[in-house]
Design a protein around this motif. Structure first.
Motif, PDB file in Angstrom:
ATOM      1  N   ALA A 168       7.322  13.581  -7.358  1.00  0.00           N
ATOM      2  CA  ALA A 168       7.740  14.266  -8.576  1.00  0.00           C
ATOM      3  C   ALA A 168       7.382  13.484  -9.832  1.00  0.00           C
ATOM      4  N   GLY A 169       7.352  12.159  -9.755  1.00  0.00           N
ATOM      5  CA  GLY A 169       7.035  11.324 -10.909  1.00  0.00           C
ATOM      6  C   GLY A 169       6.107  10.201 -10.492  1.00  0.00           C
ATOM      7  N   MET A 170       4.864  10.234 -10.971  1.00  0.00           N
ATOM      8  CA  MET A 170       3.860   9.276 -10.509  1.00  0.00           C
ATOM      9  C   MET A 170       4.246   7.835 -10.841  1.00  0.00           C
ATOM     10  N   GLU A 171       4.626   7.555 -12.083  1.00  0.00           N
ATOM     11  CA  GLU A 171       4.950   6.169 -12.450  1.00  0.00           C
ATOM     12  C   GLU A 171       6.107   5.629 -11.620  1.00  0.00           C
ATOM     13  N   ARG A 172       7.118   6.437 -11.445  1.00  0.00           N
ATOM     14  CA  ARG A 172       8.287   6.035 -10.658  1.00  0.00           C
ATOM     15  C   ARG A 172       7.892   5.777  -9.210  1.00  0.00           C
ATOM     16  N   ALA A 173       7.073   6.663  -8.648  1.00  0.00           N
ATOM     17  CA  ALA A 173       6.647   6.505  -7.257  1.00  0.00           C
ATOM     18  C   ALA A 173       5.770   5.273  -7.085  1.00  0.00           C
ATOM     19  N   VAL A 174       4.814   5.077  -7.992  1.00  0.00           N
ATOM     20  CA  VAL A 174       3.963   3.891  -7.920  1.00  0.00           C
ATOM     21  C   VAL A 174       4.825   2.634  -7.993  1.00  0.00           C
ATOM     22  N   GLY A 175       5.806   2.632  -8.876  1.00  0.00           N
ATOM     23  CA  GLY A 175       6.697   1.485  -8.994  1.00  0.00           C
ATOM     24  C   GLY A 175       7.427   1.182  -7.704  1.00  0.00           C
ATOM     25  N   PHE A 176       7.892   2.216  -7.018  1.00  0.00           N
ATOM     26  CA  PHE A 176       8.600   2.014  -5.755  1.00  0.00           C
ATOM     27  C   PHE A 176       7.684   1.392  -4.708  1.00  0.00           C
ATOM     28  N   TYR A 177       6.522   1.988  -4.496  1.00  0.00           N
ATOM     29  CA  TYR A 177       5.619   1.497  -3.452  1.00  0.00           C
ATOM     30  C   TYR A 177       5.038   0.130  -3.806  1.00  0.00           C
ATOM     31  N   ARG A 178       4.854  -0.142  -5.091  1.00  0.00           N
ATOM     32  CA  ARG A 178       4.328  -1.437  -5.536  1.00  0.00           C
ATOM     33  C   ARG A 178       5.431  -2.499  -5.556  1.00  0.00           C
ATOM     34  N   ASP A 179       6.524  -2.222  -6.262  1.00  0.00           N
ATOM     35  CA  ASP A 179       7.542  -3.243  -6.524  1.00  0.00           C
ATOM     36  C   ASP A 179       8.543  -3.427  -5.389  1.00  0.00           C
ATOM     37  N   VAL A 180       8.908  -2.356  -4.717  1.00  0.00           N
ATOM     38  CA  VAL A 180       9.891  -2.463  -3.635  1.00  0.00           C
ATOM     39  C   VAL A 180       9.223  -2.776  -2.305  1.00  0.00           C
ATOM     40  N   LEU A 181       8.127  -2.046  -1.980  1.00  0.00           N
ATOM     41  CA  LEU A 181       7.470  -2.268  -0.690  1.00  0.00           C
ATOM     42  C   LEU A 181       6.348  -3.294  -0.760  1.00  0.00           C
ATOM     43  N   LEU A 192       3.225  -3.061  -1.917  1.00  0.00           N
ATOM     44  CA  LEU A 192       1.841  -2.614  -1.710  1.00  0.00           C
ATOM     45  C   LEU A 192       1.030  -2.827  -2.987  1.00  0.00           C
ATOM     46  N   THR A 193      -0.254  -3.071  -2.826  1.00  0.00           N
ATOM     47  CA  THR A 193      -1.145  -3.289  -3.963  1.00  0.00           C
ATOM     48  C   THR A 193      -1.820  -1.976  -4.341  1.00  0.00           C
ATOM     49  N   PRO A 194      -1.618  -1.516  -5.580  1.00  0.00           N
ATOM     50  CA  PRO A 194      -2.217  -0.251  -5.983  1.00  0.00           C
ATOM     51  C   PRO A 194      -3.724  -0.372  -6.169  1.00  0.00           C
ATOM     52  N   GLY A 195      -4.413   0.717  -5.875  1.00  0.00           N
ATOM     53  CA  GLY A 195      -5.843   0.844  -6.145  1.00  0.00           C
ATOM     54  C   GLY A 195      -6.000   1.712  -7.378  1.00  0.00           C
ATOM     55  N   ASN A 196      -6.436   2.955  -7.180  1.00  0.00           N
ATOM     56  CA  ASN A 196      -6.552   3.911  -8.280  1.00  0.00           C
ATOM     57  C   ASN A 196      -5.167   4.292  -8.774  1.00  0.00           C
ATOM     58  N   GLN A 197      -5.029   4.400 -10.092  1.00  0.00           N
ATOM     59  CA  GLN A 197      -3.763   4.836 -10.671  1.00  0.00           C
ATOM     60  C   GLN A 197      -4.045   5.781 -11.820  1.00  0.00           C
ATOM     61  N   THR A 198      -3.685   7.056 -11.629  1.00  0.00           N
ATOM     62  CA  THR A 198      -3.767   8.047 -12.693  1.00  0.00           C
ATOM     63  C   THR A 198      -2.519   8.917 -12.580  1.00  0.00           C
ATOM     64  N   PRO A 199      -2.253   9.781 -13.572  1.00  0.00           N
ATOM     65  CA  PRO A 199      -1.115  10.696 -13.448  1.00  0.00           C
ATOM     66  C   PRO A 199      -1.297  11.720 -12.326  1.00  0.00           C
ATOM     67  N   TYR A 200      -2.535  11.880 -11.830  1.00  0.00           N
ATOM     68  CA  TYR A 200      -2.846  12.927 -10.852  1.00  0.00           C
ATOM     69  C   TYR A 200      -3.146  12.395  -9.462  1.00  0.00           C
ATOM     70  N   TRP A 201      -3.369  11.094  -9.332  1.00  0.00           N
ATOM     71  CA  TRP A 201      -3.649  10.499  -8.030  1.00  0.00           C
ATOM     72  C   TRP A 201      -3.502   8.990  -8.141  1.00  0.00           C
ATOM     73  N   SER A 202      -2.744   8.420  -7.255  1.00  0.00           N
ATOM     74  CA  SER A 202      -2.655   6.967  -7.130  1.00  0.00           C
ATOM     75  C   SER A 202      -2.734   6.641  -5.650  1.00  0.00           C
ATOM     76  N   ASP A 203      -3.321   5.495  -5.332  1.00  0.00           N
ATOM     77  CA  ASP A 203      -3.404   5.141  -3.919  1.00  0.00           C
ATOM     78  C   ASP A 203      -3.203   3.651  -3.709  1.00  0.00           C
ATOM     79  N   PHE A 204      -2.908   3.341  -2.462  1.00  0.00           N
ATOM     80  CA  PHE A 204      -2.672   1.973  -2.018  1.00  0.00           C
ATOM     81  C   PHE A 204      -3.437   1.774  -0.722  1.00  0.00           C
ATOM     82  N   ASP A 205      -4.136   0.643  -0.606  1.00  0.00           N
ATOM     83  CA  ASP A 205      -4.790   0.306   0.658  1.00  0.00           C
ATOM     84  C   ASP A 205      -3.746  -0.243   1.610  1.00  0.00           C
TER      85      ASP A 205
END
Length: 123
Positions: free
Chosen positions: A13-26, A28-41
């Motif tokens: 529902a919220g890209m920044e919030r979701a990226v923060g969870f997977y990056r900061d809590v779990l 994971l190292t982010p790869g691409n980051q946009t409002p429409y697609w973000s990914d982690f290897d």
């Protein structure tokens, strides 16, 4: 023919919030980051992809998939999650180790396993 898993895709529902969870809590190292697609290897060559709800789609919280991750220290992960205000299920013995269950910020289910341990041996 299917050669293997390429990308685990999760609607958020919220890209920044979701990226923060997977990056900061779990962690994971982010790869691409946009409002429409973000990914982690992920280890092993798979990607975890985050996408806003699909147009016309029905995004029910926590529906469609469970992300299973392996961790070195399930006790430490549980402490990190709880310190951040996340609810975490109890330790559960499964073949090969112990799992805990929790959700990301959109209610998508995640299970973390630490192999080679049993629940009765954890603090």
């Amino acid at each position: 023919m299917v050669k293997g898993l390429s990308t685990l895709l999760c609607q958020v529902a919220g890209m920044e919030r979701a990226v923060g969870f997977y990056r900061d809590v779990l962690g994971l190292t982010p790869g691409n980051q946009t409002p429409y697609w973000s990914d982690f290897d992920l280890p092993g060559g798979t990607k975890l992809g985050l996408h806003p709800p699909f147009t016309g789609g029905n995004m029910a919280n926590g529906s469609g998939w469970i992300l299973g991750i392996e961790v070195d220290d399930v006790v430490a992960l549980r402490a990190t999650l709880e310190a951040g205000g996340h609810e975490v299920g109890g330790y559960n013995d499964v073949p090969g180790g112990v799992v805990i269950a929790f959700t990301d910020m959109d209610g998508n289910p995640i299970q973390a396993i630490q192999t080679g341990v049993v629940a009765k041996d954890l603090p």
